[in-house]
Design an enzyme around this catalytic site. Structure first.
Site, PDB file in Angstrom:
ATOM      1  N   HIS A 148      -4.276   2.501  -2.376  1.00 36.30           N
ATOM      2  CA  HIS A 148      -4.451   1.445  -1.378  1.00 36.30           C
ATOM      3  C   HIS A 148      -5.737   1.659  -0.579  1.00 36.30           C
ATOM      4  O   HIS A 148      -6.454   0.705  -0.274  1.00 36.30           O
ATOM      5  CB  HIS A 148      -3.237   1.380  -0.445  1.00 36.30           C
ATOM      6  N   ARG A 166      -0.020   6.654  -3.952  1.00 38.68           N
ATOM      7  CA  ARG A 166      -0.091   5.229  -3.615  1.00 38.68           C
ATOM      8  C   ARG A 166      -1.029   4.995  -2.428  1.00 38.68           C
ATOM      9  O   ARG A 166      -1.792   4.035  -2.409  1.00 38.68           O
ATOM     10  CB  ARG A 166       1.310   4.712  -3.285  1.00 38.68           C
ATOM     11  N   HIS A 190       3.250   4.687 -11.764  1.00 36.19           N
ATOM     12  CA  HIS A 190       4.651   4.327 -11.491  1.00 36.19           C
ATOM     13  C   HIS A 190       5.635   5.158 -12.329  1.00 36.19           C
ATOM     14  O   HIS A 190       6.808   4.830 -12.393  1.00 36.19           O
ATOM     15  CB  HIS A 190       4.874   2.828 -11.721  1.00 36.19           C
ATOM     16  N   ASN A 198       1.676  -2.556   3.859  1.00 35.42           N
ATOM     17  CA  ASN A 198       1.653  -1.130   4.180  1.00 35.42           C
ATOM     18  C   ASN A 198       2.951  -0.630   4.779  1.00 35.42           C
ATOM     19  O   ASN A 198       3.100   0.566   4.987  1.00 35.42           O
ATOM     20  CB  ASN A 198       0.545  -0.842   5.214  1.00 35.42           C
TER      21      ASN A 198
HETATM   22  C1  HEM Z   1      -0.856  -2.623 -11.290  1.00 36.25           C
HETATM   23  C2  HEM Z   1      -0.443  -3.206 -10.194  1.00 36.25           C
HETATM   24  C3  HEM Z   1       0.437  -2.545  -9.170  1.00 36.25           C
HETATM   25  C4  HEM Z   1       1.428  -3.158  -8.473  1.00 36.25           C
HETATM   26  C5  HEM Z   1       1.827  -4.618  -8.574  1.00 36.25           C
HETATM   27  C6  HEM Z   1       2.049  -2.167  -7.635  1.00 36.25           C
HETATM   28  C7  HEM Z   1       3.095  -2.410  -6.771  1.00 36.25           C
HETATM   29  C8  HEM Z   1       3.867  -1.442  -6.189  1.00 36.25           C
HETATM   30  C9  HEM Z   1       5.055  -1.685  -5.402  1.00 36.25           C
HETATM   31  C10 HEM Z   1       5.593  -3.054  -5.024  1.00 36.25           C
HETATM   32  C11 HEM Z   1       5.588  -0.491  -5.078  1.00 36.25           C
HETATM   33  C12 HEM Z   1       6.859  -0.242  -4.269  1.00 36.25           C
HETATM   34  C13 HEM Z   1       6.527   0.054  -2.838  1.00 36.25           C
HETATM   35  C14 HEM Z   1       7.765   0.254  -2.027  1.00 36.25           C
HETATM   36  O1  HEM Z   1       8.727  -0.490  -2.181  1.00 36.25           O
HETATM   37  O2  HEM Z   1       7.784   1.185  -1.202  1.00 36.25           O
HETATM   38  C15 HEM Z   1       4.733   0.522  -5.654  1.00 36.25           C
HETATM   39  C16 HEM Z   1       4.953   1.879  -5.555  1.00 36.25           C
HETATM   40  C17 HEM Z   1       4.067   2.824  -6.003  1.00 36.25           C
HETATM   41  N1  HEM Z   1       2.812   2.587  -6.528  1.00 36.25           N
HETATM   42 FE1  HEM Z   1       2.132   0.824  -7.197  1.00 36.25          FE
HETATM   43  N2  HEM Z   1       1.423  -0.965  -7.837  1.00 36.25           N
HETATM   44  C18 HEM Z   1       0.419  -1.145  -8.739  1.00 36.25           C
HETATM   45  C19 HEM Z   1      -0.486  -0.185  -9.157  1.00 36.25           C
HETATM   46  C20 HEM Z   1      -0.488   1.108  -8.716  1.00 36.25           C
HETATM   47  C21 HEM Z   1      -1.544   2.069  -8.944  1.00 36.25           C
HETATM   48  C22 HEM Z   1      -2.858   1.763  -9.667  1.00 36.25           C
HETATM   49  C23 HEM Z   1      -1.155   3.240  -8.380  1.00 36.25           C
HETATM   50  C24 HEM Z   1      -1.881   4.566  -8.297  1.00 36.25           C
HETATM   51  C25 HEM Z   1      -2.865   4.944  -9.084  1.00 36.25           C
HETATM   52  C26 HEM Z   1       0.165   3.022  -7.836  1.00 36.25           C
HETATM   53  C27 HEM Z   1       0.944   3.992  -7.268  1.00 36.25           C
HETATM   54  C28 HEM Z   1       2.228   3.787  -6.784  1.00 36.25           C
HETATM   55  C29 HEM Z   1       3.147   4.862  -6.467  1.00 36.25           C
HETATM   56  C30 HEM Z   1       2.900   6.335  -6.677  1.00 36.25           C
HETATM   57  C31 HEM Z   1       4.302   4.256  -5.953  1.00 36.25           C
HETATM   58  C32 HEM Z   1       5.547   4.965  -5.406  1.00 36.25           C
HETATM   59  C33 HEM Z   1       5.330   5.190  -3.937  1.00 36.25           C
HETATM   60  C34 HEM Z   1       6.398   6.031  -3.273  1.00 36.25           C
HETATM   61  O3  HEM Z   1       7.342   6.501  -3.910  1.00 36.25           O
HETATM   62  O4  HEM Z   1       6.281   6.233  -2.043  1.00 36.25           O
HETATM   63  N3  HEM Z   1       0.514   1.723  -8.025  1.00 36.25           N
HETATM   64  N4  HEM Z   1       3.697  -0.086  -6.312  1.00 36.25           N
HETATM   65  C1  LIG Z   2       2.842   3.559   8.046  1.00 39.68           C
HETATM   66  C2  LIG Z   2       2.431   2.423   8.893  1.00 39.68           C
HETATM   67  O1  LIG Z   2       1.488   2.519   9.649  1.00 39.68           O
HETATM   68  N1  LIG Z   2       3.117   1.311   8.761  1.00 39.68           N
HETATM   69  C3  LIG Z   2       2.813   0.131   9.537  1.00 39.68           C
HETATM   70  C4  LIG Z   2       2.577  -1.017   8.601  1.00 39.68           C
HETATM   71  O2  LIG Z   2       2.499  -2.230   9.301  1.00 39.68           O
HETATM   72  C5  LIG Z   2       3.600  -2.535  10.140  1.00 39.68           C
HETATM   73  C6  LIG Z   2       3.355  -3.880  10.774  1.00 39.68           C
HETATM   74  O3  LIG Z   2       3.077  -4.825   9.813  1.00 39.68           O
HETATM   75  C7  LIG Z   2       3.791  -1.448  11.185  1.00 39.68           C
HETATM   76  O4  LIG Z   2       4.928  -1.738  11.986  1.00 39.68           O
HETATM   77  C8  LIG Z   2       3.976  -0.132  10.485  1.00 39.68           C
HETATM   78  O5  LIG Z   2       4.052   0.904  11.424  1.00 39.68           O
END
Ligand code: HEM
Ligand SMILES: CC(=O)N[C@H]1CO[C@H](CO)[C@@H](O)[C@@H]1O
Ligand SMILES: *[C@@H]1O[C@H](CO)[C@@H](O)[C@H](O)[C@H]1NC(C)=O
Ligand SMILES: *[C@@H]1O[C@H](CO)[C@@H](O)[C@H](O)[C@H]1NC(C)=O
Length: 333
Positions: free
Chosen positions: A70, A66, A198, A98
């Site tokens: 980003h 992720r 995902h 972030n």
């Molecule tokens: C298509 C539109 C996408 C949306 C709306 C989206 C949105 C999100 C959101 C809201 C989360 C949850 C974050 C959290 O609560 O910590 C997430 C997690 C994640 N996203 Fe996406 N994402 C998108 C596309 C992608 C793409 C293109 C990738 C990588 C190629 C990606 C990789 C990930 C991964 C691996 C997680 C899990 C992160 C973790 O477990 O720390 N996402 N995404």
């Molecule tokens: C991992 C990281 O740097 N997170 C930052 C994201 O932004 C918030 C403020 O919006 C910071 O408090 C976090 O440390």
């Protein structure tokens, strides 16, 4: 540890073969053989460090994937997401989207950088380390291996204000996501393949709370009812405890496979943006394709990841090799 040859997984030998076969330069000027002279073991060192990190901290892999996404969608794959805010600058990672970027993924990159600075000081960019780490960890979770072209420089800017509008939101319609990815050069097919990321990792309850708490016990009708009820229970206290999160892929959460698409077809998509891909006429054909054919998903995902890794890359004139991944070499820039 960085010099240890012993115990290297066999796919690294395949990696070496892929490097020799695919050394021709990509359109961006990057090449898979970029560090052959300046740091021949760069890829092995990154792989060893991040795989060790993944073994001790299993959330690293999804976090790194992720983080890479980003980084690339905000101003290009230039490690700008790794920079810390200082007195001169409020950095990209401070944008509230972030907030949940996990520390373990940052730490994996920092550790790889430390090992690389010992082996070949000043040679390997943080942007390349992040691209390699994301790839290695996808492979480690059972996903495909693909050759990553190298030679990215680290960016000279990282601004929180640059994030807005560049990243997809979980409440976006399929049409809005198609438009956002198109603006970055990605087809609908490539977008649906990338969304398959995902298949691993977590989301915090607030990202999908609007689907499950709709008043009077109602939930999004696109959700499988038992799934919705389980999520309501898991997230019941989410307003008091913002750390509660659930698996993106409820069936095989830690495995990089095509289960994400099978889930969407059964109403088991977690985010509204996920489930929307199975409903929209433009995206559904690719959901169906990847649900029925994991090789097709792996092939398309690999190609789309390589394309993602080339977005907005910096060269000699507009980048540098950072000494530390969280700081520009000239702190006052
Ligand atoms: C298509 C539109 C996408 C949306 C709306 C989206 C949105 C999100 C959101 C809201 C989360 C949850 C974050 C959290 O609560 O910590 C997430 C997690 C994640 N996203 Fe996406 N994402 C998108 C596309 C992608 C793409 C293109 C990738 C990588 C190629 C990606 C990789 C990930 C991964 C691996 C997680 C899990 C992160 C973790 O477990 O720390 N996402 N995404
Ligand atoms: C991992 C990281 O740097 N997170 C930052 C994201 O932004 C918030 C403020 O919006 C910071 O408090 C976090 O440390
Ligand atoms: C999505 O959520 C964001 C942030 O919570 C909000 O600003 C935006 O208006 C929402 N967009 C839609 C289409 O609902
Ligand atoms: C699955 O996709 C791969 C790669 O595109 C293709 O070679 C194969 O024929 C497909 N398999 C089926 C059963 O359609």
């Amino acid at each position: 540890m960085a010099n240890q040859l012993y115990g290297r997984p066999p796919w690294l030998l395949l990696a070496a073969a892929a490097v020799l076969l695919l050394a021709s330069s990509a359109a961006s000027g990057l090449t898979t053989g970029y560090y052959r002279k300046s740091c021949p073991r760069a890829e092995q060192i990154v792989a060893e460090v991040v795989m060790n990190k993944q073994i001790t901290s299993p959330t690293t892999a999804a976090g790194a994937l992720r983080l890479f996404f980003h980084d690339c969608f905000v101003g290009g794959c230039d490690a700008s997401v790794l920079v810390s805010t200082n007195a001169f600058n409020r950095a990209e990672r401070e944008a509230d989207i972030n907030l949940s970027l996990p520390g373990d993924a940052f730490d994996a990159v920092v550790r790889a950088k430390t090992a690389l600075e010992l082996a070949c000081p000043g040679a390997v960019s943080c942007a390349d380390i992040l691209a390699l780490a994301a790839r290695d960890l996808v492979t480690m979770l059972g996903g495909p291996f693909f050759a990553v072209p190298l030679g990215r420089k680290d960016g000279l800017a990282s601004r929180a204000s640059a994030v807005e509008g560049n990243l997809p939101r979980p409440n976006m319609t399929a049409g809005a996501m198609v438009a956002l990815f198109a603006a970055k050069g990605f087809s609908v097919r490539e977008m649906v393949a990338l969304a398959g990321a995902h298949t691993v990792g977590f989301s915090h309850c607030k990202e999908f709370a609007a689907r499950i708490f709709q008043g009077g016990g109602a939930f999004d009708s696109a959700m499988e009812p038992r799934f919705a009820r389980a999520l309501k229970r898991a997230c019941a206290n989410y307003l008091n405890d913002g750390t509660i999160s659930t698996f993106n892929d409820v069936m095989t959460p830690g495995k990089f496979d095509n289960m994400y698409y099978l889930n969407l077809k059964r109403g088991l998509g977690l985010l509204a943006s996920d489930q929307a891909l199975a409903a929209d006429a433009r995206t559904r054909p690719f959901v169906d394709l990847y649900a029925s054919n994991q090789s097709a998903f792996f092939g398309d995902f690999s190609r789309a990841m390589v394309k993602l890794s080339l977005v907005g890359v910096k060269t000699e004139s507009n980048g540098e090799v950072r000494r530390r991944c969280d700081q520009f070499n000239n702190l006052a820039t």
